[in-house]
Write a protein that holds these residues in place. Structure first.
Motif, PDB file in Angstrom:
ATOM      1  N   ARG A   1       4.034  -0.939  -5.099  1.00 41.82           N
ATOM      2  CA  ARG A   1       2.682  -1.463  -5.261  1.00 41.82           C
ATOM      3  C   ARG A   1       2.080  -1.778  -3.902  1.00 41.82           C
ATOM      4  O   ARG A   1       0.929  -1.458  -3.637  1.00 41.82           O
ATOM      5  N   SER A   2       2.866  -2.393  -3.031  1.00 42.21           N
ATOM      6  CA  SER A   2       2.328  -2.721  -1.712  1.00 42.21           C
ATOM      7  C   SER A   2       2.082  -1.441  -0.911  1.00 42.21           C
ATOM      8  O   SER A   2       1.135  -1.364  -0.144  1.00 42.21           O
TER       9      SER A   2
ATOM     10  N   ARG B   1      -1.138  -0.073  -2.217  1.00 46.04           N
ATOM     11  CA  ARG B   1      -2.247  -0.886  -1.706  1.00 46.04           C
ATOM     12  C   ARG B   1      -2.496  -0.585  -0.232  1.00 46.04           C
ATOM     13  O   ARG B   1      -3.642  -0.589   0.216  1.00 46.04           O
TER      14      ARG B   1
ATOM     15  N   ALA C   1      -4.945   2.164   0.818  1.00 41.45           N
ATOM     16  CA  ALA C   1      -6.384   2.009   0.591  1.00 41.45           C
ATOM     17  C   ALA C   1      -7.195   2.405   1.828  1.00 41.45           C
ATOM     18  O   ALA C   1      -8.201   3.108   1.711  1.00 41.45           O
TER      19      ALA C   1
ATOM     20  N   TRP D   1       2.096   4.014   3.708  1.00 45.42           N
ATOM     21  CA  TRP D   1       2.885   4.087   2.476  1.00 45.42           C
ATOM     22  C   TRP D   1       4.246   3.427   2.665  1.00 45.42           C
ATOM     23  O   TRP D   1       4.758   2.765   1.777  1.00 45.42           O
TER      24      TRP D   1
END
Length: 142
Positions: free
Chosen positions: A10-11, A14, A17, A103
């Motif tokens: 998830r991080s 995020r 982005a 990533w």
């Protein structure tokens, strides 16, 4: 999948982005230039350096080159602004490195880009700028 692995993914997602936002902005700009032909007068402003001096700057022909690339014509793009066409793979590689490191949860390794790289790029741009305005550099002019 463990909770730690899910949190890391998830991080990582995020963290993508910013690179994905930059790719979206660049893609939107290329789509706009691809849709609105810079070869037709009145769509984009003229190069102020060209208007004031009658000489080509390093960016002259750049919009038309992007338009040609957007339409799948790299030969025409190369004839309009070879420096921009040469920069595209370099920018794509830098973007890919940024995306992969994001990533992985790592910061972009700006330490690998040294001041010497900026000076080298500036030197290439100046040589290109001068060369495209000399008689023997006609092939560099848009």
């Amino acid at each position: 999948m463990t909770e730690e692995t899910a949190g890391a993914r998830r991080s990582g997602a995020r963290a993508l982005a910013a690179p994905l936002g930059a790719a979206l902005a660049a893609g939107t700009a290329v789509a706009l230039v691809g849709a609105v032909d810079p070869n037709e007068p009145g769509h984009y402003p003229s190069c102020p350096f060209l208007v004031l001096t009658g000489l080509y700057c390093p960016g002259c022909g750049g919009l038309r080159a992007v338009h040609a690339l957007a339409h799948g014509d790299p030969a025409a793009a190369l004839g309009l602004n070879p420096l921009l066409v040469a920069a595209v793979p370099l920018l794509a590689a830098l973007w890919a490195r940024w995306a992969v490191r994001s990533w992985q949860g790592l910061p972009f390794d700006a330490g690998r880009l040294r001041p010497a790289h900026a000076w080298w790029l500036l030197g290439v741009m100046i040589v290109f700028w001068i060369g495209r305005n000399l008689p023997f550099g006609d092939f560099l002019a848009p």
